[in-house]
Design a protein around this motif. Structure first.
Motif, PDB file in Angstrom:
ATOM      1  N   LEU A   1      30.719  41.037   3.120  1.00 28.10           N
ATOM      2  CA  LEU A   1      31.847  41.715   3.769  1.00 28.10           C
ATOM      3  C   LEU A   1      31.872  41.292   5.235  1.00 28.10           C
ATOM      4  O   LEU A   1      30.892  41.469   5.959  1.00 28.10           O
ATOM      5  N   PHE A   2      32.985  40.714   5.686  1.00 26.79           N
ATOM      6  CA  PHE A   2      33.151  40.275   7.078  1.00 26.79           C
ATOM      7  C   PHE A   2      34.097  41.267   7.756  1.00 26.79           C
ATOM      8  O   PHE A   2      35.252  41.399   7.384  1.00 26.79           O
ATOM      9  N   ILE A   3      33.602  41.989   8.770  1.00 26.46           N
ATOM     10  CA  ILE A   3      34.347  43.079   9.413  1.00 26.46           C
ATOM     11  C   ILE A   3      34.685  42.678  10.847  1.00 26.46           C
ATOM     12  O   ILE A   3      33.817  42.257  11.610  1.00 26.46           O
ATOM     13  N   ASP A   4      35.967  42.834  11.207  1.00 25.80           N
ATOM     14  CA  ASP A   4      36.414  42.556  12.568  1.00 25.80           C
ATOM     15  C   ASP A   4      37.207  43.763  13.066  1.00 25.80           C
ATOM     16  O   ASP A   4      38.097  44.257  12.373  1.00 25.80           O
ATOM     17  N   LEU A   5      36.886  44.239  14.267  1.00 21.86           N
ATOM     18  CA  LEU A   5      37.593  45.384  14.843  1.00 21.86           C
ATOM     19  C   LEU A   5      38.946  44.933  15.372  1.00 21.86           C
ATOM     20  O   LEU A   5      39.042  43.894  16.042  1.00 21.86           O
ATOM     21  N   ASP A   6      39.994  45.696  15.083  1.00 19.28           N
ATOM     22  CA  ASP A   6      41.346  45.342  15.517  1.00 19.28           C
ATOM     23  C   ASP A   6      41.550  45.758  16.970  1.00 19.28           C
ATOM     24  O   ASP A   6      41.234  46.883  17.366  1.00 19.28           O
ATOM     25  N   ARG A   7      42.077  44.831  17.768  1.00 22.71           N
ATOM     26  CA  ARG A   7      42.479  45.095  19.160  1.00 22.71           C
ATOM     27  C   ARG A   7      41.319  45.655  19.999  1.00 22.71           C
ATOM     28  O   ARG A   7      41.512  46.464  20.904  1.00 22.71           O
ATOM     29  N   PHE A   8      40.097  45.206  19.704  1.00 21.47           N
ATOM     30  CA  PHE A   8      38.959  45.672  20.497  1.00 21.47           C
ATOM     31  C   PHE A   8      39.048  45.162  21.938  1.00 21.47           C
ATOM     32  O   PHE A   8      38.581  45.826  22.874  1.00 21.47           O
ATOM     33  N   LYS A   9      39.688  43.995  22.124  1.00 14.44           N
ATOM     34  CA  LYS A   9      39.823  43.434  23.468  1.00 14.44           C
ATOM     35  C   LYS A   9      40.577  44.390  24.390  1.00 14.44           C
ATOM     36  O   LYS A   9      40.312  44.439  25.598  1.00 14.44           O
ATOM     37  N   VAL A  10      41.508  45.166  23.823  1.00 14.64           N
ATOM     38  CA  VAL A  10      42.260  46.120  24.641  1.00 14.64           C
ATOM     39  C   VAL A  10      41.319  47.167  25.239  1.00 14.64           C
ATOM     40  O   VAL A  10      41.484  47.596  26.385  1.00 14.64           O
TER      41      VAL A  10
ATOM     42  N   ALA B   1      39.178  35.194   4.755  1.00 12.72           N
ATOM     43  CA  ALA B   1      39.719  36.377   4.074  1.00 12.72           C
ATOM     44  C   ALA B   1      39.993  37.495   5.074  1.00 12.72           C
ATOM     45  O   ALA B   1      41.005  38.207   4.972  1.00 12.72           O
ATOM     46  N   MET B   2      39.112  37.659   6.066  1.00 14.00           N
ATOM     47  CA  MET B   2      39.315  38.704   7.067  1.00 14.00           C
ATOM     48  C   MET B   2      40.587  38.444   7.872  1.00 14.00           C
ATOM     49  O   MET B   2      41.391  39.348   8.110  1.00 14.00           O
ATOM     50  N   TYR B   3      40.799  37.184   8.299  1.00 13.66           N
ATOM     51  CA  TYR B   3      42.003  36.866   9.064  1.00 13.66           C
ATOM     52  C   TYR B   3      43.259  37.033   8.211  1.00 13.66           C
ATOM     53  O   TYR B   3      44.317  37.409   8.713  1.00 13.66           O
ATOM     54  N   HIS B   4      43.136  36.757   6.913  1.00 13.13           N
ATOM     55  CA  HIS B   4      44.278  36.990   6.022  1.00 13.13           C
ATOM     56  C   HIS B   4      44.614  38.480   5.989  1.00 13.13           C
ATOM     57  O   HIS B   4      45.788  38.869   6.048  1.00 13.13           O
ATOM     58  N   ALA B   5      43.583  39.321   5.913  1.00 21.12           N
ATOM     59  CA  ALA B   5      43.806  40.771   5.924  1.00 21.12           C
ATOM     60  C   ALA B   5      44.426  41.218   7.241  1.00 21.12           C
ATOM     61  O   ALA B   5      45.293  42.095   7.269  1.00 21.12           O
ATOM     62  N   LYS B   6      44.002  40.606   8.345  1.00 20.78           N
ATOM     63  CA  LYS B   6      44.528  40.987   9.661  1.00 20.78           C
ATOM     64  C   LYS B   6      45.979  40.547   9.814  1.00 20.78           C
ATOM     65  O   LYS B   6      46.828  41.295  10.305  1.00 20.78           O
ATOM     66  N   GLN B   7      46.300  39.311   9.365  1.00 20.74           N
ATOM     67  CA  GLN B   7      47.659  38.799   9.522  1.00 20.74           C
ATOM     68  C   GLN B   7      48.646  39.532   8.622  1.00 20.74           C
ATOM     69  O   GLN B   7      49.786  39.777   9.014  1.00 20.74           O
ATOM     70  N   THR B   8      48.228  39.867   7.411  1.00 17.09           N
ATOM     71  CA  THR B   8      49.125  40.561   6.484  1.00 17.09           C
ATOM     72  C   THR B   8      49.131  42.058   6.710  1.00 17.09           C
ATOM     73  O   THR B   8      49.921  42.769   6.098  1.00 17.09           O
ATOM     74  N   ARG B   9      48.214  42.547   7.585  1.00 14.69           N
ATOM     75  CA  ARG B   9      48.073  43.967   7.886  1.00 14.69           C
ATOM     76  C   ARG B   9      47.670  44.784   6.652  1.00 14.69           C
ATOM     77  O   ARG B   9      47.873  45.991   6.613  1.00 14.69           O
ATOM     78  N   ASP B  10      47.114  44.102   5.642  1.00 15.78           N
ATOM     79  CA  ASP B  10      46.590  44.817   4.484  1.00 15.78           C
ATOM     80  C   ASP B  10      45.234  45.437   4.781  1.00 15.78           C
ATOM     81  O   ASP B  10      44.759  46.294   4.037  1.00 15.78           O
TER      82      ASP B  10
ATOM     83  N   LEU C   1      42.416  44.556   4.160  1.00 14.13           N
ATOM     84  CA  LEU C   1      41.367  44.223   3.201  1.00 14.13           C
ATOM     85  C   LEU C   1      41.858  43.063   2.342  1.00 14.13           C
ATOM     86  O   LEU C   1      42.971  43.095   1.830  1.00 14.13           O
ATOM     87  N   ALA C   2      41.027  42.023   2.205  1.00 14.64           N
ATOM     88  CA  ALA C   2      41.421  40.866   1.402  1.00 14.64           C
ATOM     89  C   ALA C   2      40.182  40.217   0.799  1.00 14.64           C
ATOM     90  O   ALA C   2      39.107  40.207   1.405  1.00 14.64           O
ATOM     91  N   ILE C   3      40.343  39.671  -0.418  1.00 14.97           N
ATOM     92  CA  ILE C   3      39.286  38.918  -1.105  1.00 14.97           C
ATOM     93  C   ILE C   3      39.614  37.433  -0.986  1.00 14.97           C
ATOM     94  O   ILE C   3      40.757  37.015  -1.203  1.00 14.97           O
ATOM     95  N   PHE C   4      38.603  36.629  -0.644  1.00  9.04           N
ATOM     96  CA  PHE C   4      38.849  35.205  -0.446  1.00  9.04           C
ATOM     97  C   PHE C   4      39.356  34.537  -1.725  1.00  9.04           C
ATOM     98  O   PHE C   4      38.829  34.760  -2.809  1.00  9.04           O
ATOM     99  N   GLN C   5      40.406  33.730  -1.545  1.00  7.46           N
ATOM    100  CA  GLN C   5      40.941  32.901  -2.615  1.00  7.46           C
ATOM    101  C   GLN C   5      41.023  31.470  -2.099  1.00  7.46           C
ATOM    102  O   GLN C   5      41.289  31.249  -0.905  1.00  7.46           O
ATOM    103  N   PRO C   6      40.817  30.451  -2.960  1.00  7.65           N
ATOM    104  CA  PRO C   6      40.909  29.059  -2.483  1.00  7.65           C
ATOM    105  C   PRO C   6      42.235  28.749  -1.799  1.00  7.65           C
ATOM    106  O   PRO C   6      42.295  27.911  -0.898  1.00  7.65           O
ATOM    107  N   ALA C   7      43.309  29.433  -2.215  1.00  5.09           N
ATOM    108  CA  ALA C   7      44.618  29.183  -1.594  1.00  5.09           C
ATOM    109  C   ALA C   7      44.607  29.543  -0.113  1.00  5.09           C
ATOM    110  O   ALA C   7      45.358  28.957   0.677  1.00  5.09           O
ATOM    111  N   MET C   8      43.752  30.495   0.279  1.00  7.90           N
ATOM    112  CA  MET C   8      43.669  30.865   1.691  1.00  7.90           C
ATOM    113  C   MET C   8      43.138  29.702   2.520  1.00  7.90           C
ATOM    114  O   MET C   8      43.625  29.430   3.626  1.00  7.90           O
ATOM    115  N   LEU C   9      42.114  28.999   1.982  1.00  2.07           N
ATOM    116  CA  LEU C   9      41.570  27.846   2.694  1.00  2.07           C
ATOM    117  C   LEU C   9      42.616  26.748   2.792  1.00  2.07           C
ATOM    118  O   LEU C   9      42.772  26.103   3.836  1.00  2.07           O
TER     119      LEU C   9
END
Length: 752
Positions: A351-360, A461-470, A472-480
């Protein structure tokens, strides 16, 4: 008997003292070696930042930077600047630099990687590398280098690899250098060989006078370096340390180091005999001294063991949060891969976790508050997933390694629980902070995967979750594949404009009362030579992020101005159709935007009222003072201002009061349900039309796709209609063919 016991005891304690000193020396030398690799990695990061900010790099500037950031006896073999050169232009590039001969020669078998159309010959070199003939060496000619260079670009940080060639064994780092427009400019390559580097590190001596050293690969077990012969390091009198893994920053690989204590046989025995003789002559006084000495040795051993434990803990734990760090994560992933390889487990999950807008938080409340917040986040993570291993990857990023064979369903359940736990408010001093996170999940079932690939998959997968605002995302080869395509789009964006790959289409807009053509909206299109037609929804956000949207926007305005000039000649002044152009947030927020448009109008012949500018609410939310100044200047020029996607934001009505808009465009999300008898879209659209007319604004309906929608809008006096039911976007020639037969008719313009 007393003398014998005393002699034997001192002999034993002396051996223990030597062993304690040896353990201390081992830890000190391990720390020295780890620190040296870390300093070299920091050199890559410093050079990467310097080269990306340096506008015009020259040989003198490059040498000055190397001299300032490396010691005279650093042990480095070479530091090289490898500029990016198109393979087809390599000969011209070499000719521009005099007696410069890239090698090895180009062939048709380029390595299979993203940048195989380019090559990277060494241009600027550190003095030693220049003397040894590295000038012109093409790093990408070796496919293992190409793989490392590709990873360095995607990771945006230096990546290392172990090397084996005619000069010996060593390490080479590649750092990708991007220009200010985010284009890849080249790579910095730094190389060291252990036969030179390690002796230099210890000033041409073994690590300690009575200590030997042997270095092997962590995975291949090939010997890389040794201070003594194998026979000298394996004699029965020698004491060996356990195998110590030294991580190489920027690589999932590392070194295994074994230190050897080259002690003599008779030293301890001699001390024992002397003490025995003294015991016979001094009696109880020597015995008392012995016990005092033994106690001091015991205390010293205790202190050494404590310090060793502390250093070991610091090497594998984050100093701020107390969580396991990146080095510990690498070891854990290697162990998980070995479990899969040995078929003790089928897979493991990350599980790769990134905090949203932590820079703010850091920017507004300061880094001290940010650090305190990170400690609280770490505490919640460990409490929420007890039994799982939690790592701080870096900054505001964390990784959780689930137990072997955890299912994806279980991983999703735990990830949702984590999102809920992390979203609860945090109290830091007098502040209440709300925070959210995004999580990427990667499941690994292949033993031949690398640590870097595993982390990259979870990161994507984490950036996909962040961009889609879902969230949470599971890695798929299409993401790469999407990431790789984004790289191509980002790299080719500027080239596309220079090679005339962009063109304009025009969406006709019709008068609502008579359904006659009124004006048109200019739409930007990109026809890529290999990827084909690229949607604006794909390349416009990339242009926004890289700042290239300014240049694209200027190009669109120039093209539209040329079209309007042509129409100014062909149509009477009061019959010339108008064209609207979409304006990006970065354009609208630029302090010189209104002046640039005024200069554009001054250079052309068309009337200012023939040009309309469309902008969305999001373009107006930031830099409101600058935006307001631009809009009032544009309105004063006679340009019509359109508020696009009206009704989808939070403050559309206040924008109408604050800024001089002439037209509002109702978003297609309202129009699509307008003919539903019991829906809310119809009353909302009636209200928007009535409100706009009440304050003297004109209304354009976007996305009109059915005859029922068309009839409803005409019935309720919508001023202008735009959508596929009337016309799809068409080329300029088709638009002019439509206009010319009706040139005797008066073209209806949008009135502000």
């Amino acid at each position: 008997m007393i003398a014998l016991i005393a002699g034997w005891s001192v002999y034993t304690l002396e051996n223990q003292r030597q062993q304690s000193r040896f353990s201390t020396d081992v830890e000190k030398q391990r720390h020295t070696l780890s620190k040296a690799f870390s300093q070299l990695y920091e050199l890559q990061l410093s050079a990467q930042l310097y080269l990306q900010q340096e506008g015009g790099l020259t040989r003198d500037k490059f040498h000055a930077f190397i001299d300032n950031h490396t010691q005279k006896r650093s042990g480095l073999d070479s530091v090289m600047w490898l500029p990016r050169v198109n393979r087809a232009e390599l000969k011209q590039f070499a000719a521009q630099h005099g007696h410069y001969h890239p090698f090895p020669p180009l062939n048709n078998h380029a390595c299979q990687w993203v940048m195989r159309g380019d090559t990277f010959p060494a241009l600027y070199l550190s003095p030693k590398a220049a003397a040894e003939g590295y000038s012109g060496w093409r790093a990408d000619a070796q496919c293992e280098n190409a793989v490392t260079m590709e990873r360095a670009y995607f990771k945006r940080q230096p990546v290392a690899q172990l090397i084996h060639d005619d000069q010996g064994h060593g390490v080479r780092w590649f750092a990708a250098i991007t220009a200010r427009d985010s284009q890849l400019a080249g790579f910095l390559a730094t190389t060291l060989y252990f036969d030179t580097f390690l002796p230099t590190l210890w000033q041409d001596d073994t690590p300690a006078p009575d200590m030997g050293l042997i270095v092997r690969e962590a995975f291949g077990h090939q010997q890389m370096f040794a201070t003594h012969s194998t026979q000298a390091l394996q004699t029965w009198r020698n004491t060996h340390s356990p195998d110590i893994t030294i991580p190489i920053a920027g690589s999932e690989e590392g070194l295994v180091v074994r230190f050897t204590h080259l002690r003599g046989l008779h030293t301890g025995l001699l001390y024992g005999v002397l003490v025995g003789l003294l015991a016979l002559s001094l009696g109880l006084s020597v015995l008392a001294s012995f016990w005092s000495y033994a106690n001091r040795l015991s205390l010293a051993q205790h202190l050494v063991n404590k310090q060793t434990r502390q250093l070991t803990h610091q090497a594998h734990h984050d100093t701020l949060t107390g969580l396991a760090n990146r080095a510990a994560l690498d070891n854990a992933l290697e162990g998980a891969l070995q479990q899969v390889s040995a078929q003790y487990s089928e897979h493991f999950t990350l599980l790769f976790i990134d905090l949203d807008r932590f820079k703010v938080v850091n920017d507004s409340l300061g880094h001290v508050t940010g650090d305190t917040l990170l400690k609280q986040v770490a505490k919640r993570l460990t409490q929420s997933v007890s039994g799982e291993r939690v790592f701080r990857f870096g900054g505001d990023e964390f990784i959780i390694l689930l137990k072997a064979d955890s299912s994806l369903a279980l991983a999703q359940t735990k990830a949702k629980h984590l999102l809920q736990a992390l979203s609860a408010p945090y109290k830091v001093d007098e502040h209440m902070i709300n925070l959210s996170a995004s999580i990427g999940i990667a499941s690994v079932n292949k033993a031949n995967a690398s640590v870097t690939d595993i982390i990259q998959q979870a990161d994507i997968a984490m950036y996909h979750a962040k961009q889609t605002r879902d969230r949470l995302a599971i890695f798929q080869p299409a993401m790469l594949a999407k990431v790789q395509q984004r790289f191509i789009v980002e790299q080719d964006l500027k080239k596309g404009l220079a090679q005339q790959q962009f063109h304009l289409m025009f969406q006709p807009i019709f008068d609502g009362e008579h359904e006659t053509l009124s004006h048109a909206e200019a739409l930007l299109r990109w026809q890529h030579p290999t990827l084909g037609s690229i949607s604006p929804a794909e390349f416009i956000p990339i242009a926004e992020e890289t700042g290239y949207i300014i240049e694209l926007g200027d190009w669109v305005l120039e093209q539209v101005a040329d079209v309007l000039d042509s129409w100014h000649i062909r149509f009477p002044t009061n019959q010339c159709p108008s064209i609207t152009v979409n304006v990006s947030a970065k354009q609208c927020q630029s302090a010189t935007f209104a002046d640039d448009v005024a200069s554009l109008i001054a250079r052309h012949q068309f009337a200012p009222q023939c040009l309309g500018l469309e902008m969305t609410e999001t373009a107006l939310l930031e830099h409101s003072e600058t935006v307001g100044k631009n809009l009032h200047q544009l309105h004063a020029l006679g340009i019509k201002l359109y508020l696009d996607d009206f009704g989808t934001g939070y403050s559309s009505l206040s924008l109408l009061r604050q800024y001089p808009f002439s037209v509002i465009k109702m978003d297609r999300s309202f129009i699509m349900d307008i003919d539903q008898p019991n829906g809310k879209a119809a009353p909302l659209c009636r209200g928007m039309i009535a409100m706009a007319h009440a304050v003297g604004l004109t209304v354009v309906a976007e996305g009109v796709e059915t005859k029922q929608q068309l009839g409803w809008l005409r019935q309720h006096q919508c001023d202008y209609l735009q959508g596929y039911v009337l016309s799809r976007p068409i080329a300029r020639t088709a638009l002019e063919d439509w206009l010319l037969p009706k040139s005797h008719q008066r073209m209806v313009l949008v009135h502000g």
